[in-house]
Motif scaffolding. Sequence first.
Motif: not given
Length: 595
Positions: A287-314
Amino acid sequence: MAASPLPPPSQRPSSTSGWIGALERTARIDAQPERIFPRVIDELATRHGTAPALIGTDETLSHRDLAARQNRYARWALARGLVKGETVALLMTNRPDFLAIWLGLTRVGVRVALLNTNLRDRSLAHCIDVAAPRLLILEADLAEAVASAQPHLAKQPDIVWQGPGAGGPSLAEAAAGYSEAPLQAGEGPAVTVRDEALLIFTSGTTGLPKAARVSHHRIMMWTHWFAGLIDAGADDRMYNCLPLYHSVGGVVAPGSVLIGGGSVVIRPKFSASAFWRDVTETGATVFQYIGELCRYLTVAPPDPFERRHALRLCTGNGMRPDVWERFRERFAIPRILEFYAATEGTVSLYNVEGRLGAVGRVPPFMARRSPALIVRHDVETGLPLRDAAGRCVPADPDEPGELLGRLSAKAEHSFEGYTSAEETSRKIVRDALQPGDAWMRTGDLMRKDAQGFFYFVDRIGDTFRWKGENVATTEVAEVLGHCPGVLEASVYGVAVPGSEGKAGMAALTTGASFDIDALHAALAEGLPAYARPVFLRIVQDFAHTETFKQKKAVLAAEGFDPERIGDALYIDRDGQYRPLDPATYAAVGRGDVRL
């Protein structure tokens, strides 16, 4: 200052593996000057064939499809009479065809100006005028943006439509009949890595957007260097929701994974609510990020998919230390690769070790290849501080100062500059450490700790970052100045608890015809969302220096606290400016108000 902890050894890559991979990937660039990135795309088509390359919401292009399309566009450009060195502007939303177009046109020496799809009115007209394109390739859905800019254009470029609903024959239709085979020797002009490929607009540190010149060499270095850093392979899939008109979203992110034979998931924009499901279902590994996107995700409500991903690197830039830890732990991210770079910059930093909060470092064995220097900054002049001998003063460990990058005749350390010679000259510091040397100013304050890790401190000058974008205060002030009843405007950034960067604030002196609702409507029409002031302050008069410059520092320091400020304050909420009272101010501080 205490050093930030590194991840446990079991979670850290080798301190040299990323660097070695980058060096290996870039080793042949200067030795093969005619091997530009569109030629690499042809090579990938032969090697990876029908494997997916670009995965959009409306279409998917295989590696073979991408090469075929770029080659048809290249031949269309030749048939249209475009010649090497001419400029074509491109205004399109995120989609696979965006990449195919600029790849094809640059293959035959045409320079492509990538226009920001958020711009309207005078801002967009400025960028078009700066690029001076012969043609403007325009997505039909963005016709309104160009219509708003046309009254302000110095010269009207011919429009080539693309996409459904076009006002005339589309580019896709015009190019459909041309051969998709790789271009042969003599079919079009010779193009080398030293030739210009793109104009990418950046706000820089002052003024309206500047058009940074980007050569084919720069594109090759960006893509191949990052391919080595992230160890891109054919099984990788990059999730990219960043704008394709930016250097990271449009060149680095897709190019680095394509080189390894992988694919890129292209999305029109970021959506916090849809992000984790989309990342999971597309099988994204990077995943290619800018820091603000990651902040949005950390304050978002729990998501049932948030730990099902196959990401190896951000990988990305602008990740704040407090967001970094929460992001990694909440979403089980194996590795974060933070970096620092700029479209027009000559110095880049990479945090391959995973040091919390750092933007990177220059390892000893790379010091001669990628020199970076932090010098003391003169707050009064806005320039690097000079000693009695007229030389810049290197900053001490952990002392903030401006980051400079050494310039040399080598392509990777040359400053390609802007279309404006004046803006180019303004970025260069000469005789910094010794007579005859030259360095590029980054406009960023950094500090370096005793272990050599660099940490971002702030931007120099009036420009501030909000929503991952640089906002030039002069551009915002110009739009405000055209609004009825606004006599004078002072624009600056203010820190907001829990938010990345600084939110825009404008202090205004107003006349009898001022209408705050009309002001909001004018700003919505004339500025992209991230550049519109979040807060307003209505003042009686401004304090000025002896040279009639506004004293913004005091206004910025006072912020938007109604308990400290007697002037009328407003906040942009629910599509209008509403009075900012103590209760609303407290809610903003708690993070209860979304900005």
